[in-house]
Design a protein around this motif. Sequence first.
Motif, PDB file in Angstrom:
ATOM      1  N   ALA A   4       0.833  -1.208   0.000  1.00  0.00           N
ATOM      2  CA  ALA A   4       0.000   0.000   0.000  1.00  0.00           C
ATOM      3  C   ALA A   4       0.868   1.258   0.000  1.00  0.00           C
ATOM      4  O   ALA A   4       0.608   2.215  -0.736  1.00  0.00           O
ATOM      5  CB  ALA A   4      -0.933  -0.006   1.212  1.00  0.00           C
ATOM      6  N   THR A   5       1.913   1.255   0.840  1.00  0.00           N
ATOM      7  CA  THR A   5       2.812   2.407   0.887  1.00  0.00           C
ATOM      8  C   THR A   5       3.546   2.575  -0.427  1.00  0.00           C
ATOM      9  O   THR A   5       3.718   3.692  -0.929  1.00  0.00           O
ATOM     10  CB  THR A   5       3.818   2.248   2.041  1.00  0.00           C
ATOM     11  OG1 THR A   5       3.102   2.129   3.268  1.00  0.00           O
ATOM     12  CG2 THR A   5       4.755   3.439   2.109  1.00  0.00           C
ATOM     13  N   ALA A   6       3.995   1.459  -0.994  1.00  0.00           N
ATOM     14  CA  ALA A   6       4.708   1.522  -2.264  1.00  0.00           C
ATOM     15  C   ALA A   6       3.823   2.103  -3.362  1.00  0.00           C
ATOM     16  O   ALA A   6       4.257   2.934  -4.165  1.00  0.00           O
ATOM     17  CB  ALA A   6       5.200   0.131  -2.657  1.00  0.00           C
ATOM     18  N   ARG A   7       2.567   1.683  -3.397  1.00  0.00           N
ATOM     19  CA  ARG A   7       1.660   2.197  -4.428  1.00  0.00           C
ATOM     20  C   ARG A   7       1.408   3.691  -4.254  1.00  0.00           C
ATOM     21  O   ARG A   7       1.411   4.458  -5.228  1.00  0.00           O
ATOM     22  CB  ARG A   7       0.343   1.431  -4.377  1.00  0.00           C
ATOM     23  CG  ARG A   7      -0.636   1.809  -5.486  1.00  0.00           C
ATOM     24  CD  ARG A   7      -1.902   0.961  -5.392  1.00  0.00           C
ATOM     25  NE  ARG A   7      -1.602  -0.441  -5.604  1.00  0.00           N
ATOM     26  CZ  ARG A   7      -1.476  -0.991  -6.807  1.00  0.00           C
ATOM     27  NH1 ARG A   7      -1.606  -0.243  -7.897  1.00  0.00           N
ATOM     28  NH2 ARG A   7      -1.222  -2.285  -6.926  1.00  0.00           N
ATOM     29  N   SER A   8       1.216   4.135  -3.002  1.00  0.00           N
ATOM     30  CA  SER A   8       0.969   5.556  -2.758  1.00  0.00           C
ATOM     31  C   SER A   8       2.200   6.395  -3.088  1.00  0.00           C
ATOM     32  O   SER A   8       2.098   7.477  -3.674  1.00  0.00           O
ATOM     33  CB  SER A   8       0.559   5.767  -1.293  1.00  0.00           C
ATOM     34  OG  SER A   8       0.296   7.129  -1.038  1.00  0.00           O
ATOM     35  N   ALA A   9       3.402   5.902  -2.717  1.00  0.00           N
ATOM     36  CA  ALA A   9       4.635   6.636  -3.009  1.00  0.00           C
ATOM     37  C   ALA A   9       4.883   6.706  -4.506  1.00  0.00           C
ATOM     38  O   ALA A   9       5.314   7.744  -5.032  1.00  0.00           O
ATOM     39  CB  ALA A   9       5.819   5.973  -2.294  1.00  0.00           C
ATOM     40  N   LEU A  10       4.616   5.593  -5.193  1.00  0.00           N
ATOM     41  CA  LEU A  10       4.804   5.585  -6.639  1.00  0.00           C
ATOM     42  C   LEU A  10       3.830   6.554  -7.312  1.00  0.00           C
ATOM     43  O   LEU A  10       4.181   7.242  -8.277  1.00  0.00           O
ATOM     44  CB  LEU A  10       4.590   4.169  -7.167  1.00  0.00           C
ATOM     45  CG  LEU A  10       5.359   3.780  -8.444  1.00  0.00           C
ATOM     46  CD1 LEU A  10       6.851   3.848  -8.209  1.00  0.00           C
ATOM     47  CD2 LEU A  10       4.952   2.381  -8.892  1.00  0.00           C
ATOM     48  N   SER A  11       2.618   6.609  -6.796  1.00  0.00           N
ATOM     49  CA  SER A  11       1.632   7.538  -7.342  1.00  0.00           C
ATOM     50  C   SER A  11       2.071   8.981  -7.139  1.00  0.00           C
ATOM     51  O   SER A  11       1.920   9.830  -8.037  1.00  0.00           O
ATOM     52  CB  SER A  11       0.276   7.301  -6.678  1.00  0.00           C
ATOM     53  OG  SER A  11      -0.667   8.276  -7.073  1.00  0.00           O
ATOM     54  N   LEU A  12       2.642   9.285  -5.958  1.00  0.00           N
ATOM     55  CA  LEU A  12       3.113  10.643  -5.705  1.00  0.00           C
ATOM     56  C   LEU A  12       4.257  11.013  -6.650  1.00  0.00           C
ATOM     57  O   LEU A  12       4.270  12.115  -7.220  1.00  0.00           O
ATOM     58  CB  LEU A  12       3.582  10.771  -4.248  1.00  0.00           C
ATOM     59  CG  LEU A  12       4.169  12.131  -3.865  1.00  0.00           C
ATOM     60  CD1 LEU A  12       3.092  13.214  -3.936  1.00  0.00           C
ATOM     61  CD2 LEU A  12       4.779  12.083  -2.468  1.00  0.00           C
TER      62      LEU A  12
END
Length: 462
Positions: A40-48
């Motif tokens: 979840a963190t990886a997806r949010s960071a990648l989105s940012l």
Amino acid sequence: MAGEGWGRRLPDRARRAVSGSGPPTEPLALRAGPGGVDEATARSALSLALRIGEAMMSVGASAADVTAGALRVAAAYGLTDCQVDMTFTSLTIGYDPDDVPPLVVMRIVRPRGLDYTRLQGITDLATEVTDGLLALEEAHRRLDAVLAAPHPYRRSLHALGWSGVAACVAVLLGGSWLVALVAAVTTAVVERTIRLLNRRGLPVFFQQAAGAAVVTSTAVVLVAAGVEIRASLVVAAGIVVLLAGLYLVGAAEDAISGFPVTAAARAFEVVTLTTGIVVGIAAVLDVARRVEVPLRVVDPATVSVPFAVALTAAALMGGSWALASYAGPRGLAVAVVAGGLSWATTAAAGALGVGPAVASAAAAAVVGFGGEALGGRLRVPALLVAVCGIVPLLPGLAIYRGLFAVVVGGDVAGGTGELVGAAAVGLALAAGVVLGRYLGRPLGGQLDRYERRVRRRASLAD
């Protein structure tokens, strides 16, 4: 027996003596280690990282800066093995560690023109993220606020910036105050026309043709009315504003930095937009010839402009470009200085006997170095300093003359010569900017491993 053993070992010793100590190229396709970041963190960071890169692309940042910025933001949240790929209209980021499923995100990017205030806000946010000062959700909210913020100026002031650029071009070409005034007013009409056509969804090619037709029609009316004015300079000043000379420099810069796909797309856009301008001019000239209005669009006559006047016009041209690109008050002041500095550097280099391409490269290197070394301290984008500094030197008029000679005049040899000269100046400006920013980056504190990783794309492996 001992001699036979030594003889068998001789080829091995010879091979070790001449073999290199490392791989012949950089390691390829190495297996990524555990990322240590939950999905979840990886997806949010990648989105940012993707959103920040997309925003930088849409407001005019170079391919190298977009790539380095996206990698830096992703790494701030533990995603250190990302891959970034971009074309002229899309940005893709991939993350493939050992401990979570691979993630690939992509966005289509629609260029919106230069916006230095928004670019500075995005850069400041990326710096805070890199310094570890923002949580992920807070960074997303801050980015939303930056992207949704209104422009710092009204549309009328924005149009005034383009009018200022046209007036300064007219002065640099040797026009009188009346020529500069007419060019400024005409460019304001062109800006409103293009904005109206853009709202109706007309392709940019036809927008350029319509803008060129407005400029040329103004000159035809002036000649038909018997106004004592160098109408060809009115056309030239308005056309230089429309011309994609800056895109030519951007194409060369991307090619030098190792991004051939975006470079090729930018170069093709230069040809397309400029052809639209030539079509608009040719249509109006055909009508003018039918009604027997003698208008010369390419005036070979030149007027010597005093250095002080030219220096002032170049400085104001840099400031006008910054105003048209939504720079803040501090950015406007810096742009004025950058425009004057580049013109003074070019004049000094020309006095030493160097050619226009070398003089342009020297000036671009100076403003590129200054922007990278001082941009962070002055809180203005380094891109603003570099672009506003080279605006007075852009080969827009040469591109226009070359394509006009080929398409309308039928002078292939002369037009090709003009285009080659314009390409040389554009490449020199791009090379100077890239070199100056490279030399100034250590002083500006922006040289990290992600910056080096991007810059290695343009270098050869040992």
